[in-house]
Write a protein that holds these residues in place. Structure first.
Motif, PDB file in Angstrom:
ATOM      1  N   ARG A   1     -12.411 -10.875  44.701  1.00  0.00           N
ATOM      2  CA  ARG A   1     -11.652  -9.876  43.979  1.00  0.00           C
ATOM      3  C   ARG A   1     -12.497  -9.268  42.865  1.00  0.00           C
ATOM      4  O   ARG A   1     -13.666  -9.623  42.688  1.00  0.00           O
ATOM      5  CB  ARG A   1     -10.367 -10.506  43.415  1.00  0.00           C
ATOM      6  N   GLN A   2     -11.884  -8.357  42.095  1.00  0.00           N
ATOM      7  CA  GLN A   2     -12.625  -7.614  41.081  1.00  0.00           C
ATOM      8  C   GLN A   2     -13.196  -8.533  40.010  1.00  0.00           C
ATOM      9  O   GLN A   2     -14.322  -8.340  39.540  1.00  0.00           O
ATOM     10  CB  GLN A   2     -11.729  -6.549  40.442  1.00  0.00           C
ATOM     11  N   ILE A   3     -12.438  -9.557  39.614  1.00  0.00           N
ATOM     12  CA  ILE A   3     -12.914 -10.519  38.614  1.00  0.00           C
ATOM     13  C   ILE A   3     -13.510 -11.700  39.376  1.00  0.00           C
ATOM     14  O   ILE A   3     -12.788 -12.555  39.904  1.00  0.00           O
ATOM     15  CB  ILE A   3     -11.778 -10.977  37.686  1.00  0.00           C
ATOM     16  N   LEU A   4     -14.821 -11.765  39.470  1.00  0.00           N
ATOM     17  CA  LEU A   4     -15.486 -12.724  40.338  1.00  0.00           C
ATOM     18  C   LEU A   4     -15.161 -14.177  40.020  1.00  0.00           C
ATOM     19  O   LEU A   4     -14.985 -14.984  40.937  1.00  0.00           O
ATOM     20  CB  LEU A   4     -17.004 -12.500  40.285  1.00  0.00           C
ATOM     21  N   PRO A   5     -15.078 -14.588  38.745  1.00  0.00           N
ATOM     22  CA  PRO A   5     -14.812 -16.014  38.499  1.00  0.00           C
ATOM     23  C   PRO A   5     -13.355 -16.417  38.696  1.00  0.00           C
ATOM     24  O   PRO A   5     -13.039 -17.601  38.595  1.00  0.00           O
ATOM     25  CB  PRO A   5     -15.231 -16.193  37.038  1.00  0.00           C
ATOM     26  N   ALA A   6     -12.459 -15.463  38.963  1.00  0.00           N
ATOM     27  CA  ALA A   6     -11.048 -15.800  39.160  1.00  0.00           C
ATOM     28  C   ALA A   6     -10.883 -16.513  40.498  1.00  0.00           C
ATOM     29  O   ALA A   6     -11.126 -15.943  41.556  1.00  0.00           O
ATOM     30  CB  ALA A   6     -10.190 -14.537  39.117  1.00  0.00           C
ATOM     31  N   VAL A   7     -10.457 -17.762  40.475  1.00  0.00           N
ATOM     32  CA  VAL A   7     -10.343 -18.588  41.667  1.00  0.00           C
ATOM     33  C   VAL A   7      -8.898 -18.627  42.130  1.00  0.00           C
ATOM     34  O   VAL A   7      -7.991 -18.924  41.347  1.00  0.00           O
ATOM     35  CB  VAL A   7     -10.851 -20.020  41.407  1.00  0.00           C
ATOM     36  N   THR A   8      -8.682 -18.337  43.403  1.00  0.00           N
ATOM     37  CA  THR A   8      -7.365 -18.525  44.022  1.00  0.00           C
ATOM     38  C   THR A   8      -7.500 -19.602  45.088  1.00  0.00           C
ATOM     39  O   THR A   8      -8.589 -19.812  45.643  1.00  0.00           O
ATOM     40  CB  THR A   8      -6.862 -17.214  44.655  1.00  0.00           C
ATOM     41  N   PRO A   9      -6.422 -20.314  45.419  1.00  0.00           N
ATOM     42  CA  PRO A   9      -6.531 -21.458  46.327  1.00  0.00           C
ATOM     43  C   PRO A   9      -6.510 -21.089  47.807  1.00  0.00           C
ATOM     44  O   PRO A   9      -6.268 -21.947  48.655  1.00  0.00           O
ATOM     45  CB  PRO A   9      -5.293 -22.293  45.953  1.00  0.00           C
ATOM     46  N   GLU A  10      -6.765 -19.845  48.169  1.00  0.00           N
ATOM     47  CA  GLU A  10      -6.685 -19.419  49.563  1.00  0.00           C
ATOM     48  C   GLU A  10      -7.829 -20.016  50.389  1.00  0.00           C
ATOM     49  O   GLU A  10      -8.965 -20.108  49.925  1.00  0.00           O
ATOM     50  CB  GLU A  10      -6.748 -17.891  49.656  1.00  0.00           C
ATOM     51  N   ARG A  11      -7.507 -20.364  51.647  1.00  0.00           N
ATOM     52  CA  ARG A  11      -8.511 -20.808  52.614  1.00  0.00           C
ATOM     53  C   ARG A  11      -8.264 -20.065  53.928  1.00  0.00           C
ATOM     54  O   ARG A  11      -7.111 -19.822  54.318  1.00  0.00           O
ATOM     55  CB  ARG A  11      -8.428 -22.318  52.859  1.00  0.00           C
ATOM     56  N   PHE A  12      -9.352 -19.696  54.621  1.00  0.00           N
ATOM     57  CA  PHE A  12      -9.247 -18.948  55.872  1.00  0.00           C
ATOM     58  C   PHE A  12     -10.073 -19.643  56.947  1.00  0.00           C
ATOM     59  O   PHE A  12     -11.206 -20.059  56.712  1.00  0.00           O
ATOM     60  CB  PHE A  12      -9.738 -17.511  55.691  1.00  0.00           C
ATOM     61  N   GLU A  13      -9.490 -19.732  58.153  1.00  0.00           N
ATOM     62  CA  GLU A  13     -10.186 -20.282  59.314  1.00  0.00           C
ATOM     63  C   GLU A  13     -10.097 -19.271  60.453  1.00  0.00           C
ATOM     64  O   GLU A  13      -9.010 -18.826  60.813  1.00  0.00           O
ATOM     65  CB  GLU A  13      -9.563 -21.613  59.753  1.00  0.00           C
TER      66      GLU A  13
END
Length: 333
Positions: free
Chosen positions: A92-104
């Motif tokens: 996302r726009q703010i690179l250090p912002a962590v979201t818990p999403e995972r993709f397979e």
């Protein structure tokens, strides 16, 4: 500010990792004879990323068989099986912002091609492809909450005729796919992913140093644009199709001079397919300029290119090109 306190914005010091490592493995086995060639390869790539949940892991297995059935007929069979696991990417726009999403993501692609030499100056080829791509989404340490599946068959044919200073290339293709979205919180949503095309190209040589390319394609696309809502928009998926039939002209010019200088120019239009159609027999370039891009499905683009290539001695080559693209992207929202 990248310290521990960033005014409510996630800080690099809170999301960075101590060590970031990447690994790459490549293994290929080949064999061949007078009338056949085979290859089997495996590749993998993993990267920890620059912060928490920015990791990536890819694995691809490929198999390939090419055989001459006769002096005029050849058969080709290939299969690809790939998988990918990532964190919350693209970023996302703010690179250090962590979201818990995972993709397979898992992909299976199987194709068969047949080529026949009709005469010394004429060839005919047919290819049939089946592709299935699945992507699941969830949260770190949790189950898969939603899944998208794109699958369908593709059939293509192409005829090439060389006579004197002219080369004709004509063909047609069709992909008839389906896109399905499933979610743990609601009913499944489906849409059609369809792309039909027919094309013809004429290359003319012999006008001094010039080679002209004239072509055109008729492209018909049905795109389920409503299934993929903009990221973080909080808009639900819907069956909102986009239909377009377009004639796309192609014109190119290449001038090659005795001192090793080549000038190129091209103008062409293109209607982009959706996700399922991954490959084609249609010429990928017009006078050396790529005409296939990873544009959103249904995008209509005019492309204008100019380039120069220079041979320096026997071993050195220098080139430069400039491409201007005017892209119109369909939007469902």
């Amino acid at each position: 500010d990248t310290g521990a306190t960033c005014g409510g914005v996630p800080c690099y010091t809170l999301s960075e990792i101590d060590d970031s490592n990447s690994d790459r493995v490549q293994l290929t086995v080949t064999t061949g004879g007078d009338r056949y060639a085979t290859a089997l390869s495996f590749s993998s790539f993993s990267d920890d990323g620059f912060r928490v949940n920015a990791d990536e892991e890819n694995r691809v297995l490929r198999g390939f068989v090419h055989m001459a059935l006769s002096d005029r007929d050849t058969l080709q069979v290939n299969a690809i099986r790939g998988s990918r696991e990532t964190g919350d990417r693209p970023f996302r726009q703010i690179l250090p912002a962590v979201t818990p999403e995972r993709f397979e993501t898992d992909e299976t692609n199987v194709a068969v091609g047949w080529h026949r030499k009709l005469s010394p100056g004429s060839d005919f080829a047919v290819s049939a492809t089946w592709n299935r791509t699945e992507q699941g989404a969830g949260f770190i340490g949790g189950p898969v909450l939603g899944e998208a599946t794109v699958e369908g068959p593709q059939l293509e044919a192409q005829w090439v005729k060389r006579r004197g200073r002219a080369t004709w290339i004509a063909g047609a293709g069709s992909f008839n796919g389906n896109v399905e979205l499933t979610s743990a919180s609601g009913p499944a949503v489906e849409g059609d992913d369809v792309f039909h095309n027919g094309y013809a190209y004429l290359k003319l040589r012999g006008s001094g140093p010039l080679e002209w390319t004239f072509g055109g394609s008729i492209e018909d696309a049905e795109i389920p644009v409503g299934l993929l809502a903009p990221r973080d928009s909080n808009i639900g998926s819907a069956d909102l199709p986009f239909d377009e039939t377009l004639f796309s002209p192609k014109v190119g010019l290449t001038a090659t001079f005795a001192r090793g200088t080549t000038l190129r120019a091209g103008v062409y239009r293109r209607l982009a397919p959706f996700l399922g159609r991954l490959q084609t027999l249609e010429p990928t370039q017009v006078s050396g300029f790529n005409q296939f891009f990873e544009d959103p499905g249904g995008s209509r683009s005019w492309n204008y290119g100019a380039g120069i290539d220079q041979r320096i001695g026997r071993r050195w080559f220098l080139g430069a090109s400039h491409l201007i693209r005017d892209v119109e992207v369909p939007e469902a929202y």
